[in-house]
Design a protein around this motif. Structure first.
Motif, PDB file in Angstrom:
ATOM      1  N   UNK A 138       0.866  -1.180   0.000  1.00 34.88           N
ATOM      2  CA  UNK A 138       0.000   0.000   0.000  1.00 34.88           C
ATOM      3  C   UNK A 138       0.901   1.228   0.000  1.00 34.88           C
ATOM      4  N   UNK A 139       0.639   2.148  -0.905  1.00 35.00           N
ATOM      5  CA  UNK A 139       1.436   3.375  -1.009  1.00 35.00           C
ATOM      6  C   UNK A 139       0.603   4.559  -0.550  1.00 35.00           C
ATOM      7  N   UNK A 140       1.125   5.290   0.436  1.00 33.75           N
ATOM      8  CA  UNK A 140       0.441   6.483   0.920  1.00 33.75           C
ATOM      9  C   UNK A 140       0.311   7.507  -0.209  1.00 33.75           C
ATOM     10  N   UNK A 141      -0.865   8.041  -0.348  1.00 36.10           N
ATOM     11  CA  UNK A 141      -1.082   9.031  -1.407  1.00 36.10           C
ATOM     12  C   UNK A 141      -1.650   8.451  -2.679  1.00 36.10           C
ATOM     13  N   UNK A 142      -1.758   7.130  -2.739  1.00 33.62           N
ATOM     14  CA  UNK A 142      -2.366   6.488  -3.899  1.00 33.62           C
ATOM     15  C   UNK A 142      -1.436   6.320  -5.082  1.00 33.62           C
ATOM     16  N   UNK A 143      -2.023   5.913  -6.215  1.00 32.43           N
ATOM     17  CA  UNK A 143      -1.241   5.579  -7.403  1.00 32.43           C
ATOM     18  C   UNK A 143      -0.395   6.733  -7.913  1.00 32.43           C
ATOM     19  N   UNK A 144      -0.895   7.952  -7.763  1.00 40.40           N
ATOM     20  CA  UNK A 144      -0.143   9.103  -8.275  1.00 40.40           C
ATOM     21  C   UNK A 144       1.130   9.356  -7.473  1.00 40.40           C
ATOM     22  N   UNK A 145       1.254   8.706  -6.303  1.00 36.75           N
ATOM     23  CA  UNK A 145       2.404   8.928  -5.432  1.00 36.75           C
ATOM     24  C   UNK A 145       3.375   7.744  -5.433  1.00 36.75           C
ATOM     25  N   UNK A 146       3.137   6.769  -6.309  1.00 35.08           N
ATOM     26  CA  UNK A 146       4.000   5.584  -6.359  1.00 35.08           C
ATOM     27  C   UNK A 146       5.382   5.980  -6.865  1.00 35.08           C
ATOM     28  N   UNK A 147       6.448   5.644  -6.130  1.00 29.89           N
ATOM     29  CA  UNK A 147       7.802   5.920  -6.625  1.00 29.89           C
ATOM     30  C   UNK A 147       8.053   5.163  -7.936  1.00 29.89           C
ATOM     31  N   UNK A 148       8.700   5.799  -8.888  1.00 28.96           N
ATOM     32  CA  UNK A 148       8.962   5.162 -10.176  1.00 28.96           C
ATOM     33  C   UNK A 148       9.726   3.853 -10.017  1.00 28.96           C
ATOM     34  N   UNK A 149      10.713   3.857  -9.128  1.00 27.65           N
ATOM     35  CA  UNK A 149      11.552   2.667  -8.967  1.00 27.65           C
ATOM     36  C   UNK A 149      10.718   1.481  -8.471  1.00 27.65           C
ATOM     37  N   UNK A 150       9.744   1.765  -7.596  1.00 30.34           N
ATOM     38  CA  UNK A 150       8.887   0.702  -7.074  1.00 30.34           C
ATOM     39  C   UNK A 150       8.096   0.042  -8.190  1.00 30.34           C
ATOM     40  N   UNK A 151       7.683   0.827  -9.176  1.00 27.73           N
ATOM     41  CA  UNK A 151       6.933   0.284 -10.304  1.00 27.73           C
ATOM     42  C   UNK A 151       7.775  -0.681 -11.122  1.00 27.73           C
ATOM     43  N   UNK A 152       9.088  -0.538 -11.037  1.00 32.58           N
ATOM     44  CA  UNK A 152       9.975  -1.464 -11.738  1.00 32.58           C
ATOM     45  C   UNK A 152      10.334  -2.676 -10.907  1.00 32.58           C
ATOM     46  N   UNK A 153       9.951  -2.660  -9.626  1.00 30.49           N
ATOM     47  CA  UNK A 153      10.312  -3.756  -8.728  1.00 30.49           C
ATOM     48  C   UNK A 153       9.257  -4.855  -8.666  1.00 30.49           C
ATOM     49  N   UNK A 154       7.982  -4.448  -8.623  1.00 32.30           N
ATOM     50  CA  UNK A 154       6.910  -5.427  -8.456  1.00 32.30           C
ATOM     51  C   UNK A 154       5.773  -5.130  -9.429  1.00 32.30           C
ATOM     52  N   UNK A 155       4.943  -6.139  -9.751  1.00 30.85           N
ATOM     53  CA  UNK A 155       3.827  -5.908 -10.683  1.00 30.85           C
ATOM     54  C   UNK A 155       2.909  -4.792 -10.191  1.00 30.85           C
ATOM     55  N   UNK A 156       2.423  -3.971 -11.126  1.00 26.02           N
ATOM     56  CA  UNK A 156       1.617  -2.823 -10.742  1.00 26.02           C
ATOM     57  C   UNK A 156       0.355  -3.232 -10.007  1.00 26.02           C
ATOM     58  N   UNK A 157      -0.222  -4.402 -10.367  1.00 22.31           N
ATOM     59  CA  UNK A 157      -1.456  -4.822  -9.704  1.00 22.31           C
ATOM     60  C   UNK A 157      -1.228  -5.231  -8.248  1.00 22.31           C
ATOM     61  N   UNK A 158       0.045  -5.332  -7.842  1.00 20.69           N
ATOM     62  CA  UNK A 158       0.372  -5.643  -6.447  1.00 20.69           C
ATOM     63  C   UNK A 158       0.642  -4.385  -5.632  1.00 20.69           C
ATOM     64  N   UNK A 159       0.537  -3.213  -6.289  1.00 18.90           N
ATOM     65  CA  UNK A 159       0.713  -1.927  -5.602  1.00 18.90           C
ATOM     66  C   UNK A 159      -0.661  -1.305  -5.430  1.00 18.90           C
ATOM     67  N   UNK A 160      -1.083  -1.130  -4.193  1.00 16.59           N
ATOM     68  CA  UNK A 160      -2.448  -0.698  -3.886  1.00 16.59           C
ATOM     69  C   UNK A 160      -2.436   0.691  -3.248  1.00 16.59           C
ATOM     70  N   UNK A 161      -3.541   1.411  -3.422  1.00 15.62           N
ATOM     71  CA  UNK A 161      -3.550   2.794  -2.934  1.00 15.62           C
ATOM     72  C   UNK A 161      -4.353   2.992  -1.665  1.00 15.62           C
ATOM     73  N   UNK A 162      -4.824   1.911  -1.026  1.00 16.52           N
ATOM     74  CA  UNK A 162      -5.532   2.045   0.245  1.00 16.52           C
ATOM     75  C   UNK A 162      -5.547   0.708   0.967  1.00 16.52           C
TER      76      UNK A 162
END
Length: 207
Positions: A138-162
């Motif tokens: 879960x990333x504080x601030x939602x999808x618009x606040x996801x660090x770019x590097x994190x998007x390269x580390x794990x699948x986007x569907x595993x990054x949640x905004x709440x």
């Protein structure tokens, strides 16, 4: 297929306080326990040869550091059962324990606030990625606040905004509606439980 999370060992990483200011670990642990999952503890460590850490431990460490006790700590027995008189010694033991839990877990769930520097969570996340452990973050601030590097580390569907979405995702994963392993990204191993428990016990013995 259901009860995917039953008997799975789960490691929680990240800052203690969630988006709404509450301790997210309590609510997520409750949900995971209802599925029959086991939480690998960060604070009350169950093994004799591990550092004692409680919710106020970091506050005590900070007080020691702020008053100049970088090396000699007269109250070290309150921080580590091994009674070593250095902050660094305590943290090395704590770090070793936490990374060992990453190695032994089946699933990693975390909370990342890009505005809060939590180097322990960063290393744990990197270690989990290296070991191909399934991860939901879960990333504080939602999808618009996801660090770019994190998007390269794990699948986007595993990054949640709440955490609400995380709870729904865990329900869907447990019932098999959502894959714990999108695109076969992670290295999923279906261990025999007795064998797994033996490995887990062996890796937590004093060397």
């Amino acid at each position: 297929m259901s009860d995917i999370l039953q008997n799975k060992k789960v490691k929680l990483i990240g800052a203690n306080h969630g988006i709404d200011g509450s301790d997210w670990r309590i609510s997520i642990s409750s949900a995971l326990n209802s599925f029959g999952a086991d939480i690998l503890p960060s604070y009350i460590k169950p093994y004799i040869y591990t550092p004692r850490e409680y919710p106020k431990t970091h506050e005590q460490l900070k007080n020691f550091k702020d008053t100049g006790y970088y090396q000699v700590i007269s109250q070290a027995n309150k921080l580590s059962i091994l009674d070593k008189p250095w902050i660094a010694t305590h943290m090395r033991e704590a770090r070793s324990y936490e990374l060992n839990n990453i190695k032994n877990c089946d699933l990693v769930i975390g909370y990342i606030d890009p505005d809060v520097f939590t180097i322990g969570a960063i290393e744990e996340l990197s270690c989990a990625c290296f070991l191909k452990k399934p991860i939901f973050i879960v990333v504080a601030g939602g999808n618009s606040n996801i660090p770019f590097w994190l998007m390269g580390m794990i699948p986007h569907e595993c990054i949640l905004d709440s955490f609400r979405l995380l709870n729904k995702t865990l329900v869907d994963v447990n019932t098999g509606k959502t894959s714990i392993n999108p695109d076969n990204y992670w290295d999923i191993r279906d261990y025999d439980q007795d064998y797994y428990d033996a490995i887990y016990k062996a890796t937590n013995q004093k060397e």
